[in-house]
Design a protein around this motif. Structure first.
Motif, PDB file in Angstrom:
ATOM      1  N   THR A 126      37.795  10.764 -54.778  1.00  0.00           N
ATOM      2  CA  THR A 126      36.616  11.344 -54.128  1.00  0.00           C
ATOM      3  C   THR A 126      35.669  10.255 -53.655  1.00  0.00           C
ATOM      4  OG1 THR A 126      36.769  13.345 -55.472  1.00  0.00           O
ATOM      5  CG2 THR A 126      34.632  12.851 -54.463  1.00  0.00           C
ATOM      6  N   LEU A 127      35.388   9.285 -54.517  1.00  0.00           N
ATOM      7  CA  LEU A 127      34.481   8.205 -54.143  1.00  0.00           C
ATOM      8  C   LEU A 127      35.031   7.405 -52.975  1.00  0.00           C
ATOM      9  CD1 LEU A 127      33.485   7.089 -57.745  1.00  0.00           C
ATOM     10  CD2 LEU A 127      32.017   8.272 -56.098  1.00  0.00           C
ATOM     11  N   SER A 128      36.338   7.194 -52.959  1.00  0.00           N
ATOM     12  CA  SER A 128      36.960   6.486 -51.848  1.00  0.00           C
ATOM     13  C   SER A 128      36.791   7.259 -50.541  1.00  0.00           C
ATOM     14  CB  SER A 128      38.446   6.261 -52.144  1.00  0.00           C
ATOM     15  OG  SER A 128      39.096   5.634 -51.058  1.00  0.00           O
ATOM     16  N   ARG A 129      36.960   8.570 -50.606  1.00  0.00           N
ATOM     17  CA  ARG A 129      36.803   9.396 -49.403  1.00  0.00           C
ATOM     18  C   ARG A 129      35.354   9.415 -48.929  1.00  0.00           C
ATOM     19  NH1 ARG A 129      38.645  14.823 -51.484  1.00  0.00           N
ATOM     20  NH2 ARG A 129      38.274  15.566 -49.345  1.00  0.00           N
ATOM     21  N   ILE A 130      34.411   9.425 -49.855  1.00  0.00           N
ATOM     22  CA  ILE A 130      32.996   9.359 -49.465  1.00  0.00           C
ATOM     23  C   ILE A 130      32.716   8.020 -48.782  1.00  0.00           C
ATOM     24  CG2 ILE A 130      30.620   9.304 -50.311  1.00  0.00           C
ATOM     25  CD1 ILE A 130      31.523  11.140 -52.606  1.00  0.00           C
TER      26      ILE A 130
ATOM     27  N   PRO B 197      34.793   5.108 -71.970  1.00  0.00           N
ATOM     28  CA  PRO B 197      36.034   4.629 -71.359  1.00  0.00           C
ATOM     29  C   PRO B 197      36.256   5.159 -69.945  1.00  0.00           C
ATOM     30  CG  PRO B 197      36.417   5.288 -73.640  1.00  0.00           C
ATOM     31  CD  PRO B 197      35.043   5.756 -73.274  1.00  0.00           C
ATOM     32  N   LEU B 198      35.911   6.416 -69.731  1.00  0.00           N
ATOM     33  CA  LEU B 198      36.068   7.003 -68.401  1.00  0.00           C
ATOM     34  C   LEU B 198      35.128   6.327 -67.411  1.00  0.00           C
ATOM     35  CD1 LEU B 198      37.479   9.120 -66.705  1.00  0.00           C
ATOM     36  CD2 LEU B 198      35.870  10.832 -67.566  1.00  0.00           C
ATOM     37  N   ALA B 199      33.883   6.098 -67.815  1.00  0.00           N
ATOM     38  CA  ALA B 199      32.933   5.409 -66.943  1.00  0.00           C
ATOM     39  C   ALA B 199      33.406   3.998 -66.626  1.00  0.00           C
ATOM     40  CB  ALA B 199      31.552   5.370 -67.606  1.00  0.00           C
ATOM     41  N   ARG B 200      33.942   3.317 -67.636  1.00  0.00           N
ATOM     42  CA  ARG B 200      34.415   1.941 -67.437  1.00  0.00           C
ATOM     43  C   ARG B 200      35.576   1.904 -66.449  1.00  0.00           C
ATOM     44  NH1 ARG B 200      35.737   1.071 -72.396  1.00  0.00           N
ATOM     45  NH2 ARG B 200      33.559   0.774 -72.986  1.00  0.00           N
ATOM     46  N   ARG B 201      36.500   2.846 -66.596  1.00  0.00           N
ATOM     47  CA  ARG B 201      37.658   2.850 -65.691  1.00  0.00           C
ATOM     48  C   ARG B 201      37.226   3.107 -64.240  1.00  0.00           C
ATOM     49  NH1 ARG B 201      42.972   6.889 -65.511  1.00  0.00           N
ATOM     50  NH2 ARG B 201      43.656   6.165 -63.450  1.00  0.00           N
ATOM     51  N   ILE B 202      36.335   4.077 -64.044  1.00  0.00           N
ATOM     52  CA  ILE B 202      35.879   4.381 -62.685  1.00  0.00           C
ATOM     53  C   ILE B 202      35.189   3.175 -62.070  1.00  0.00           C
ATOM     54  CG2 ILE B 202      34.276   5.804 -61.341  1.00  0.00           C
ATOM     55  CD1 ILE B 202      34.917   8.105 -63.291  1.00  0.00           C
TER      56      ILE B 202
ATOM     57  N   PRO C 242      21.394  -6.145 -65.909  1.00  0.00           N
ATOM     58  CA  PRO C 242      21.102  -4.915 -65.176  1.00  0.00           C
ATOM     59  C   PRO C 242      22.363  -4.280 -64.618  1.00  0.00           C
ATOM     60  CG  PRO C 242      20.612  -6.810 -63.806  1.00  0.00           C
ATOM     61  CD  PRO C 242      21.019  -7.352 -65.148  1.00  0.00           C
ATOM     62  N   ARG C 243      22.375  -2.957 -64.595  1.00  0.00           N
ATOM     63  CA  ARG C 243      23.462  -2.255 -63.919  1.00  0.00           C
ATOM     64  C   ARG C 243      23.273  -2.390 -62.419  1.00  0.00           C
ATOM     65  NH1 ARG C 243      23.575   4.132 -64.321  1.00  0.00           N
ATOM     66  NH2 ARG C 243      22.113   3.919 -62.581  1.00  0.00           N
ATOM     67  N   LEU C 244      24.328  -2.775 -61.730  1.00  0.00           N
ATOM     68  CA  LEU C 244      24.288  -2.914 -60.278  1.00  0.00           C
ATOM     69  C   LEU C 244      25.313  -1.965 -59.661  1.00  0.00           C
ATOM     70  CD1 LEU C 244      24.162  -6.823 -60.028  1.00  0.00           C
ATOM     71  CD2 LEU C 244      22.229  -5.223 -60.098  1.00  0.00           C
ATOM     72  N   GLY C 245      25.078  -1.561 -58.431  1.00  0.00           N
ATOM     73  CA  GLY C 245      26.047  -0.729 -57.739  1.00  0.00           C
ATOM     74  C   GLY C 245      25.930   0.743 -58.089  1.00  0.00           C
ATOM     75  N   LEU C 246      27.064   1.432 -58.017  1.00  0.00           N
ATOM     76  CA  LEU C 246      27.102   2.880 -58.188  1.00  0.00           C
ATOM     77  C   LEU C 246      26.463   3.335 -59.500  1.00  0.00           C
ATOM     78  CD1 LEU C 246      28.285   5.690 -57.250  1.00  0.00           C
ATOM     79  CD2 LEU C 246      30.263   5.126 -58.673  1.00  0.00           C
TER      80      LEU C 246
ATOM     81  N   GLU D  75      37.850   0.346 -61.231  1.00  0.00           N
ATOM     82  CA  GLU D  75      38.855   0.628 -60.214  1.00  0.00           C
ATOM     83  C   GLU D  75      38.273   0.945 -58.844  1.00  0.00           C
ATOM     84  OE1 GLU D  75      42.041   3.175 -61.398  1.00  0.00           O
ATOM     85  OE2 GLU D  75      42.098   2.360 -63.444  1.00  0.00           O
ATOM     86  N   MET D  76      36.933   1.101 -58.757  1.00  0.00           N
ATOM     87  CA  MET D  76      36.322   1.343 -57.458  1.00  0.00           C
ATOM     88  C   MET D  76      35.750   0.073 -56.845  1.00  0.00           C
ATOM     89  SD  MET D  76      32.649   3.002 -58.434  1.00  0.00           S
ATOM     90  CE  MET D  76      31.953   2.460 -56.887  1.00  0.00           C
ATOM     91  N   ALA D  77      36.027  -1.062 -57.479  1.00  0.00           N
ATOM     92  CA  ALA D  77      35.425  -2.316 -57.020  1.00  0.00           C
ATOM     93  C   ALA D  77      35.742  -2.614 -55.562  1.00  0.00           C
ATOM     94  CB  ALA D  77      35.896  -3.461 -57.911  1.00  0.00           C
ATOM     95  N   GLY D  78      36.918  -2.201 -55.085  1.00  0.00           N
ATOM     96  CA  GLY D  78      37.316  -2.533 -53.729  1.00  0.00           C
ATOM     97  C   GLY D  78      36.531  -1.832 -52.641  1.00  0.00           C
ATOM     98  N   PHE D  79      35.869  -0.716 -52.969  1.00  0.00           N
ATOM     99  CA  PHE D  79      35.121   0.011 -51.942  1.00  0.00           C
ATOM    100  C   PHE D  79      33.691   0.343 -52.364  1.00  0.00           C
ATOM    101  CE2 PHE D  79      37.590   3.116 -54.403  1.00  0.00           C
ATOM    102  CZ  PHE D  79      36.606   3.998 -54.826  1.00  0.00           C
ATOM    103  N   ALA D  80      33.245  -0.176 -53.487  1.00  0.00           N
ATOM    104  CA  ALA D  80      31.922   0.169 -54.019  1.00  0.00           C
ATOM    105  C   ALA D  80      30.808  -0.149 -53.028  1.00  0.00           C
ATOM    106  CB  ALA D  80      31.677  -0.560 -55.338  1.00  0.00           C
ATOM    107  N   ASP D  81      30.934  -1.262 -52.288  1.00  0.00           N
ATOM    108  CA  ASP D  81      29.866  -1.660 -51.372  1.00  0.00           C
ATOM    109  C   ASP D  81      29.790  -0.772 -50.139  1.00  0.00           C
ATOM    110  OD1 ASP D  81      32.256  -2.509 -50.302  1.00  0.00           O
ATOM    111  OD2 ASP D  81      31.505  -4.458 -49.648  1.00  0.00           O
ATOM    112  N   LYS D  82      30.734   0.141 -49.975  1.00  0.00           N
ATOM    113  CA  LYS D  82      30.712   1.054 -48.828  1.00  0.00           C
ATOM    114  C   LYS D  82      30.045   2.381 -49.166  1.00  0.00           C
ATOM    115  CE  LYS D  82      34.915  -0.826 -46.677  1.00  0.00           C
ATOM    116  NZ  LYS D  82      35.096  -1.930 -47.645  1.00  0.00           N
TER     117      LYS D  82
END
Length: 438
Positions: free
Chosen positions: A188-192, A112-117, A88-92, A120-127
Protein backbone atom coordinates in the motif's frame (compact mmCIF):
# COMPACT_ATOMS: atom_id res chain seq x y z
CA UNK A 1 -20.74 33.83 7.88
CA UNK A 2 -18.22 31.05 7.31
CA UNK A 3 -14.78 31.08 8.96
CA UNK A 4 -11.95 32.52 6.90
CA UNK A 5 -10.16 29.60 5.23
CA UNK A 6 -6.91 28.99 7.13
CA UNK A 7 -3.61 28.42 5.40
CA UNK A 8 -3.18 24.71 4.65
CA UNK A 9 0.42 23.75 4.31
CA UNK A 10 0.15 20.02 3.67
CA UNK A 11 2.78 19.26 6.29
CA UNK A 12 3.46 19.23 10.00
CA UNK A 13 6.47 20.55 11.90
CA UNK A 14 9.27 18.00 11.99
CA UNK A 15 12.70 17.65 13.54
CA UNK A 16 14.47 18.51 10.30
CA UNK A 17 11.77 20.87 9.03
CA UNK A 18 10.42 23.20 11.74
CA UNK A 19 7.28 25.14 10.81
CA UNK A 20 6.73 28.88 11.05
CA UNK A 21 3.78 30.13 13.07
CA UNK A 22 2.77 33.16 15.10
CA UNK A 23 5.31 32.76 17.91
CA UNK A 24 8.22 31.60 15.78
CA UNK A 25 9.23 28.17 14.55
CA UNK A 26 7.90 24.90 16.00
CA UNK A 27 10.18 21.85 16.10
CA UNK A 28 8.56 18.45 16.60
CA UNK A 29 10.52 15.62 18.20
CA UNK A 30 9.49 11.98 18.37
CA UNK A 31 12.11 9.82 20.13
CA UNK A 32 12.91 6.93 17.79
CA UNK A 33 12.55 4.38 20.59
CA UNK A 34 9.59 6.20 22.13
CA UNK A 35 11.32 6.93 25.44
CA UNK A 36 13.72 9.40 26.99
CA UNK A 37 15.37 9.47 30.39
CA UNK A 38 14.53 12.04 33.07
CA UNK A 39 17.94 13.62 32.51
CA UNK A 40 17.28 13.91 28.78
CA UNK A 41 13.93 15.60 29.43
CA UNK A 42 15.63 18.08 31.76
CA UNK A 43 18.20 18.79 29.08
CA UNK A 44 15.49 19.30 26.46
CA UNK A 45 13.75 21.76 28.80
CA UNK A 46 17.01 23.71 29.15
CA UNK A 47 17.42 23.77 25.37
CA UNK A 48 13.83 24.96 24.89
CA UNK A 49 14.57 27.85 27.22
CA UNK A 50 17.90 28.71 25.62
CA UNK A 51 16.82 28.48 21.98
CA UNK A 52 13.01 28.84 21.98
CA UNK A 53 10.42 30.72 24.00
CA UNK A 54 10.51 28.14 26.84
CA UNK A 55 7.13 26.68 25.83
CA UNK A 56 6.86 22.93 25.22
CA UNK A 57 3.99 20.71 24.17
CA UNK A 58 2.89 17.10 23.89
CA UNK A 59 0.62 16.63 20.88
CA UNK A 60 -2.48 14.48 20.48
CA UNK A 61 -0.34 11.85 18.70
CA UNK A 62 2.27 11.85 21.46
CA UNK A 63 5.01 14.01 19.95
CA UNK A 64 7.13 16.53 21.84
CA UNK A 65 7.23 20.08 20.48
CA UNK A 66 9.45 23.06 21.22
CA UNK A 67 7.98 26.45 20.33
CA UNK A 68 9.34 29.92 19.65
CA UNK A 69 12.52 29.02 17.77
CA UNK A 70 14.18 31.48 15.40
CA UNK A 71 15.95 30.58 12.18
CA UNK A 72 19.33 30.99 13.84
CA UNK A 73 18.43 28.86 16.88
CA UNK A 74 17.07 25.80 15.05
CA UNK A 75 20.47 24.20 14.43
CA UNK A 76 21.66 24.76 18.05
CA UNK A 77 18.45 23.14 19.32
CA UNK A 78 18.89 20.17 16.99
CA UNK A 79 22.53 19.83 18.09
CA UNK A 80 21.45 19.94 21.74
CA UNK A 81 18.95 17.12 21.16
CA UNK A 82 21.61 14.92 19.57
CA UNK A 83 24.14 15.80 22.29
CA UNK A 84 21.61 14.59 24.87
CA UNK A 85 21.65 11.19 23.18
CA UNK A 86 18.07 11.49 21.88
CA UNK A 87 17.63 9.89 18.46
CA UNK A 88 14.74 11.56 16.62
CA UNK A 89 12.37 9.57 14.47
CA UNK A 90 12.72 10.65 10.85
CA UNK A 91 10.57 9.86 7.84
CA UNK A 92 7.25 8.04 7.84
CA UNK A 93 5.14 8.30 10.99
CA UNK A 94 4.61 4.77 12.30
CA UNK A 95 2.72 5.10 15.57
CA UNK A 96 2.54 2.34 18.16
CA UNK A 97 1.55 2.32 21.81
CA UNK A 98 4.29 3.80 24.00
CA UNK A 99 3.89 0.70 26.17
CA UNK A 100 4.40 -1.82 23.34
CA UNK A 101 6.37 -4.80 24.62
CA UNK A 102 5.69 -3.87 28.26
CA UNK A 103 1.90 -3.86 28.45
CA UNK A 104 0.52 -7.05 30.04
CA UNK A 105 -2.85 -6.40 28.38
CA UNK A 106 -1.67 -6.21 24.78
CA UNK A 107 -2.65 -8.90 22.28
CA UNK A 108 0.57 -8.51 20.28
CA UNK A 109 3.77 -6.51 20.50
CA UNK A 110 3.61 -3.93 17.68
CA UNK A 111 7.34 -3.24 17.59
CA UNK A 112 8.49 -6.08 15.27
CA UNK A 113 5.82 -5.22 12.72
CA UNK A 114 6.71 -1.52 12.87
CA UNK A 115 10.41 -2.36 12.51
CA UNK A 116 9.83 -4.55 9.46
CA UNK A 117 7.70 -1.92 7.70
CA UNK A 118 10.23 0.82 8.34
CA UNK A 119 13.19 -1.26 7.17
CA UNK A 120 11.57 -2.64 4.01
CA UNK A 121 10.14 0.68 2.80
CA UNK A 122 13.54 2.37 2.74
CA UNK A 123 13.67 2.29 -1.06
CA UNK A 124 10.62 4.51 -1.53
CA UNK A 125 10.19 6.30 1.81
CA UNK A 126 11.35 9.65 0.40
CA UNK A 127 8.53 9.56 -2.16
CA UNK A 128 5.79 9.58 0.50
CA UNK A 129 4.19 12.84 1.55
CA UNK A 130 4.69 14.19 5.09
CA UNK A 131 1.08 13.50 6.12
CA UNK A 132 1.14 9.77 5.30
CA UNK A 133 1.02 7.65 8.45
CA UNK A 134 0.73 4.10 9.76
CA UNK A 135 -0.91 3.15 13.06
CA UNK A 136 -0.15 -0.24 14.62
CA UNK A 137 -2.33 -0.93 17.65
CA UNK A 138 -1.36 -4.01 19.64
CA UNK A 139 -4.69 -4.08 21.46
CA UNK A 140 -3.29 -3.09 24.84
CA UNK A 141 -4.32 -0.63 27.51
CA UNK A 142 -3.68 2.43 25.35
CA UNK A 143 -5.96 2.63 22.33
CA UNK A 144 -4.80 4.41 19.18
CA UNK A 145 -8.33 4.50 17.75
CA UNK A 146 -8.44 8.29 17.77
CA UNK A 147 -5.48 8.65 15.41
CA UNK A 148 -5.93 9.09 11.68
CA UNK A 149 -3.96 6.67 9.51
CA UNK A 150 -3.48 5.73 5.89
CA UNK A 151 -2.72 2.18 7.00
CA UNK A 152 -4.21 0.94 10.28
CA UNK A 153 -3.28 -2.43 11.80
CA UNK A 154 -5.03 -3.63 14.95
CA UNK A 155 -4.21 -6.87 16.77
CA UNK A 156 -7.12 -9.26 17.22
CA UNK A 157 -7.49 -12.53 19.09
CA UNK A 158 -7.90 -15.40 16.63
CA UNK A 159 -7.88 -18.77 18.33
CA UNK A 160 -4.52 -19.38 19.95
CA UNK A 161 -2.79 -16.83 17.74
CA UNK A 162 -3.03 -13.12 17.10
CA UNK A 163 -4.08 -11.75 13.75
CA UNK A 164 -3.91 -8.22 12.42
CA UNK A 165 -6.96 -6.37 11.13
CA UNK A 166 -5.68 -4.12 8.34
CA UNK A 167 -7.62 -1.13 7.05
CA UNK A 168 -6.37 0.89 4.07
CA UNK A 169 -7.70 4.44 3.97
CA UNK A 170 -11.43 4.26 4.56
CA UNK A 171 -11.87 0.76 3.16
CA UNK A 172 -13.04 -2.52 4.60
CA UNK A 173 -10.65 -4.27 7.06
CA UNK A 174 -8.95 -7.59 6.30
CA UNK A 175 -7.88 -10.05 9.01
CA UNK A 176 -4.36 -11.32 8.23
CA UNK A 177 -1.36 -13.06 9.73
CA UNK A 178 1.51 -10.79 10.71
CA UNK A 179 3.63 -11.55 7.59
CA UNK A 180 0.67 -10.95 5.30
CA UNK A 181 -0.28 -7.77 7.17
CA UNK A 182 3.25 -6.43 6.71
CA UNK A 183 3.20 -7.31 3.01
CA UNK A 184 -0.13 -5.53 2.49
CA UNK A 185 1.06 -2.45 4.39
CA UNK A 186 4.27 -2.24 2.38
CA UNK A 187 2.47 -2.75 -0.92
CA UNK A 188 0.00 0.00 0.00
CA UNK A 189 2.74 2.46 0.93
CA UNK A 190 4.55 1.69 -2.30
CA UNK A 191 1.39 2.38 -4.31
CA UNK A 192 0.83 5.66 -2.45
CA UNK A 193 4.43 6.69 -3.16
CA UNK A 194 3.95 5.98 -6.86
CA UNK A 195 1.12 8.54 -6.97
CA UNK A 196 3.32 11.37 -5.67
CA UNK A 197 3.92 13.25 -2.44
CA UNK A 198 0.42 14.70 -2.26
CA UNK A 199 -1.21 11.25 -2.39
CA UNK A 200 -2.93 9.48 0.48
CA UNK A 201 -4.39 6.01 0.87
CA UNK A 202 -7.88 7.26 0.04
CA UNK A 203 -6.58 8.08 -3.46
CA UNK A 204 -6.03 4.38 -4.15
CA UNK A 205 -8.75 2.46 -6.01
CA UNK A 206 -11.25 0.92 -3.61
CA UNK A 207 -9.83 2.68 -0.55
CA UNK A 208 -12.17 5.63 -0.23
CA UNK A 209 -14.38 5.83 2.84
CA UNK A 210 -16.97 3.04 2.99
CA UNK A 211 -20.13 3.67 5.05
CA UNK A 212 -20.22 1.32 8.00
CA UNK A 213 -16.60 0.21 7.55
CA UNK A 214 -15.42 1.70 10.82
CA UNK A 215 -15.26 -1.58 12.74
CA UNK A 216 -11.49 -1.34 13.00
CA UNK A 217 -11.90 1.88 14.96
CA UNK A 218 -14.50 0.62 17.42
CA UNK A 219 -12.14 0.74 20.37
CA UNK A 220 -12.96 4.04 22.02
CA UNK A 221 -9.99 6.39 22.19
CA UNK A 222 -9.14 7.18 25.78
CA UNK A 223 -6.77 9.46 27.60
CA UNK A 224 -4.07 7.23 29.16
CA UNK A 225 -4.15 8.82 32.60
CA UNK A 226 -3.57 6.76 35.73
CA UNK A 227 -1.64 3.59 36.50
CA UNK A 228 -1.11 0.70 34.07
CA UNK A 229 0.33 -2.74 34.96
CA UNK A 230 3.49 -3.71 33.10
CA UNK A 231 5.53 -6.87 32.85
CA UNK A 232 7.60 -8.06 35.82
CA UNK A 233 5.28 -6.48 38.37
CA UNK A 234 6.11 -2.89 37.43
CA UNK A 235 3.80 -0.01 36.52
CA UNK A 236 3.47 2.97 34.23
CA UNK A 237 1.88 6.17 35.47
CA UNK A 238 0.32 8.56 32.94
CA UNK A 239 -0.16 12.25 33.72
CA UNK A 240 -1.57 14.90 31.40
CA UNK A 241 -0.25 18.30 30.48
CA UNK A 242 -3.00 20.93 30.89
CA UNK A 243 -4.29 21.19 27.31
CA UNK A 244 -1.04 19.70 26.09
CA UNK A 245 1.34 22.51 26.94
CA UNK A 246 3.50 23.93 29.68
CA UNK A 247 6.57 25.97 30.42
CA UNK A 248 9.92 24.24 30.14
CA UNK A 249 10.23 24.45 33.91
CA UNK A 250 7.16 22.21 34.25
CA UNK A 251 8.79 19.53 32.10
CA UNK A 252 12.00 19.80 34.14
CA UNK A 253 10.02 19.45 37.38
CA UNK A 254 8.22 16.38 36.00
CA UNK A 255 11.60 14.87 35.12
CA UNK A 256 12.74 15.46 38.71
CA UNK A 257 9.55 13.87 40.06
CA UNK A 258 9.91 10.83 37.81
CA UNK A 259 13.51 10.30 38.85
CA UNK A 260 12.67 10.68 42.54
CA UNK A 261 9.86 8.13 42.11
CA UNK A 262 12.18 5.54 40.60
CA UNK A 263 11.05 5.74 36.96
CA UNK A 264 13.09 3.97 34.30
CA UNK A 265 12.11 6.42 31.55
CA UNK A 266 9.49 8.87 30.32
CA UNK A 267 7.32 8.34 27.23
CA UNK A 268 5.18 10.92 25.44
CA UNK A 269 1.79 9.33 24.74
CA UNK A 270 -1.43 9.97 22.88
CA UNK A 271 -3.87 12.62 24.08
CA UNK A 272 -1.05 14.84 25.41
CA UNK A 273 0.05 12.48 28.16
CA UNK A 274 3.48 11.77 29.64
CA UNK A 275 4.06 8.24 30.95
CA UNK A 276 6.64 7.35 33.56
CA UNK A 277 7.49 3.65 33.32
CA UNK A 278 9.27 1.03 35.42
CA UNK A 279 7.73 2.21 38.70
CA UNK A 280 6.70 0.14 41.67
CA UNK A 281 3.25 0.79 43.17
CA UNK A 282 4.53 3.34 45.69
CA UNK A 283 6.56 5.11 43.01
CA UNK A 284 3.55 5.37 40.70
CA UNK A 285 1.52 6.95 43.49
CA UNK A 286 4.35 9.35 44.36
CA UNK A 287 4.77 10.46 40.74
CA UNK A 288 1.03 11.07 40.35
CA UNK A 289 0.89 13.14 43.53
CA UNK A 290 3.87 15.22 42.47
CA UNK A 291 2.31 15.82 39.05
CA UNK A 292 -0.97 16.86 40.65
CA UNK A 293 0.83 19.42 42.78
CA UNK A 294 2.35 20.79 39.57
CA UNK A 295 -1.15 21.30 38.12
CA UNK A 296 -1.19 18.27 35.81
CA UNK A 297 -4.06 15.89 35.10
CA UNK A 298 -3.80 12.60 36.98
CA UNK A 299 -7.22 10.96 36.65
CA UNK A 300 -9.38 10.19 33.59
CA UNK A 301 -12.37 12.05 35.05
CA UNK A 302 -10.57 15.41 35.21
CA UNK A 303 -12.80 17.77 33.14
CA UNK A 304 -9.72 19.08 31.34
CA UNK A 305 -9.14 15.61 29.88
CA UNK A 306 -12.22 16.04 27.67
CA UNK A 307 -11.22 19.45 26.27
CA UNK A 308 -8.75 19.76 23.40
CA UNK A 309 -7.45 23.22 22.58
CA UNK A 310 -5.05 24.46 19.95
CA UNK A 311 -2.54 27.18 20.97
CA UNK A 312 -4.77 29.85 19.44
CA UNK A 313 -3.87 33.51 19.13
CA UNK A 314 -1.29 34.96 19.15
CA UNK A 315 0.82 31.77 18.94
CA UNK A 316 -0.77 30.64 15.66
CA UNK A 317 -1.03 32.90 12.62
CA UNK A 318 -4.35 31.30 11.58
CA UNK A 319 -6.06 31.76 14.93
CA UNK A 320 -9.10 33.97 15.57
CA UNK A 321 -9.14 33.65 19.36
CA UNK A 322 -6.85 32.56 22.24
CA UNK A 323 -8.11 28.97 22.46
CA UNK A 324 -5.70 27.65 25.06
CA UNK A 325 -6.23 30.67 27.30
CA UNK A 326 -9.99 30.05 27.23
CA UNK A 327 -9.72 26.31 27.79
CA UNK A 328 -9.59 26.27 31.63
CA UNK A 329 -12.75 28.37 31.85
CA UNK A 330 -14.54 26.23 29.28
CA UNK A 331 -13.60 23.03 31.12
CA UNK A 332 -14.86 24.48 34.39
CA UNK A 333 -18.10 25.77 32.86
CA UNK A 334 -18.93 22.50 31.10
CA UNK A 335 -17.76 20.21 33.92
CA UNK A 336 -21.30 18.94 34.73
CA UNK A 337 -21.60 17.62 31.16
CA UNK A 338 -18.10 16.15 30.90
CA UNK A 339 -18.98 12.67 32.11
CA UNK A 340 -16.91 10.76 29.57
CA UNK A 341 -19.54 10.91 26.83
CA UNK A 342 -18.79 14.47 25.67
CA UNK A 343 -15.65 15.77 23.99
CA UNK A 344 -14.96 19.45 23.44
CA UNK A 345 -12.64 21.03 20.89
CA UNK A 346 -11.53 24.67 20.98
CA UNK A 347 -10.37 25.27 17.43
CA UNK A 348 -9.21 28.83 16.81
CA UNK A 349 -9.59 28.31 13.07
CA UNK A 350 -11.30 25.80 10.79
CA UNK A 351 -8.30 23.45 10.46
CA UNK A 352 -8.99 21.56 13.68
CA UNK A 353 -5.36 20.72 14.47
CA UNK A 354 -5.90 19.88 18.15
CA UNK A 355 -8.51 17.15 17.65
CA UNK A 356 -8.24 14.93 14.55
CA UNK A 357 -11.76 13.48 14.76
CA UNK A 358 -15.13 15.24 15.21
CA UNK A 359 -15.88 16.26 18.80
CA UNK A 360 -19.27 16.46 20.45
CA UNK A 361 -18.91 20.24 20.66
CA UNK A 362 -16.40 22.20 18.60
CA UNK A 363 -15.97 25.96 19.00
CA UNK A 364 -14.50 27.42 15.84
CA UNK A 365 -12.87 30.83 15.47
CA UNK A 366 -14.43 33.16 12.90
CA UNK A 367 -13.92 36.79 11.98
CA UNK A 368 -16.77 37.91 14.22
CA UNK A 369 -16.41 35.52 17.16
CA UNK A 370 -16.81 31.81 17.91
CA UNK A 371 -19.23 29.46 16.14
CA UNK A 372 -20.40 26.07 17.33
CA UNK A 373 -20.37 22.74 15.51
CA UNK A 374 -22.29 19.88 17.13
CA UNK A 375 -21.01 16.37 16.26
CA UNK A 376 -19.01 17.57 13.27
CA UNK A 377 -15.72 18.83 11.92
CA UNK A 378 -14.51 22.42 12.43
CA UNK A 379 -14.73 22.99 8.69
CA UNK A 380 -18.50 22.77 9.01
CA UNK A 381 -18.78 25.90 11.15
CA UNK A 382 -21.25 28.58 10.08
CA UNK A 383 -22.51 31.69 11.80
CA UNK A 384 -23.88 33.37 13.70
CA UNK A 385 -21.01 33.55 16.16
CA UNK A 386 -20.81 34.78 19.74
CA UNK A 387 -18.20 37.14 21.18
CA UNK A 388 -15.25 35.46 22.82
CA UNK A 389 -15.80 37.11 26.19
CA UNK A 390 -19.29 35.66 26.75
CA UNK A 391 -18.54 32.04 25.81
CA UNK A 392 -17.78 30.63 29.27
CA UNK A 393 -20.89 32.17 30.87
CA UNK A 394 -23.10 30.81 28.10
CA UNK A 395 -21.61 27.36 28.47
CA UNK A 396 -22.25 27.37 32.21
CA UNK A 397 -25.93 28.03 31.42
CA UNK A 398 -25.91 25.14 28.94
CA UNK A 399 -24.27 22.79 31.45
CA UNK A 400 -26.92 23.67 34.02
CA UNK A 401 -29.76 22.30 31.87
CA UNK A 402 -31.61 19.63 33.91
CA UNK A 403 -30.99 16.05 32.83
CA UNK A 404 -33.37 13.13 32.88
CA UNK A 405 -32.51 10.26 35.26
CA UNK A 406 -29.60 8.29 33.84
CA UNK A 407 -29.13 10.70 30.92
CA UNK A 408 -25.55 11.29 29.82
CA UNK A 409 -24.09 14.63 28.86
CA UNK A 410 -24.05 13.59 25.22
CA UNK A 411 -27.60 12.32 25.52
CA UNK A 412 -28.74 15.69 26.84
CA UNK A 413 -27.17 17.47 23.89
CA UNK A 414 -28.77 15.03 21.46
CA UNK A 415 -32.16 15.49 23.14
CA UNK A 416 -31.84 19.25 22.85
CA UNK A 417 -31.14 18.86 19.15
CA UNK A 418 -34.08 16.52 18.59
CA UNK A 419 -36.43 18.94 20.33
CA UNK A 420 -36.84 21.03 17.21
CA UNK A 421 -33.21 21.92 16.51
CA UNK A 422 -32.51 20.05 13.26
CA UNK A 423 -29.70 22.37 12.18
CA UNK A 424 -27.61 21.74 15.26
CA UNK A 425 -27.32 22.86 18.85
CA UNK A 426 -28.53 26.16 20.28
CA UNK A 427 -26.92 27.83 23.27
CA UNK A 428 -29.37 29.96 25.16
CA UNK A 429 -29.15 33.06 27.28
CA UNK A 430 -31.84 32.65 29.88
CA UNK A 431 -34.67 30.35 28.78
CA UNK A 432 -35.67 31.33 25.31
CA UNK A 433 -33.25 33.57 23.48
CA UNK A 434 -31.24 31.67 20.85
CA UNK A 435 -27.61 32.78 20.89
CA UNK A 436 -25.64 30.33 18.75
CA UNK A 437 -26.80 27.98 16.05
CA UNK A 438 -24.94 25.74 13.59
Amino acid sequence: MSPRPPARRGACPAFLAPMETGDGLILRLVPAEGAISPDQLRGLARAATAFGNAMMEITARGSLQVRGLRAETVAPLQDAVLALGITPRLGLAIDISPLSGLDVMEIADARPLARRIREEMAGFADKLGPKVSVVIDGGGAISLAGQKADVRLIARHSGADARWSVTIGGGTPELLTEPDAATLALDTLSRIAALGRRARATDLPGCAAVPGASSDRNRAPSTPLGTFPLAHGRFACGIGLPFGAGAADLFANLADAAEASGAHDLRPATERVLLATGLDADGAHAFAMAARRLGCLTTPDDPRAFVAACPGAPACVCAHYPARDLAPGVAEALAPLLDGTVTVHLSACAKGCAHPTPATLTFVGMDDGIALVHEGAPSGARGPAVPVDVLAAMLATLAGTPRAPGETGRGLLARMQKAGLPAGLWLREGNDRPMVKT
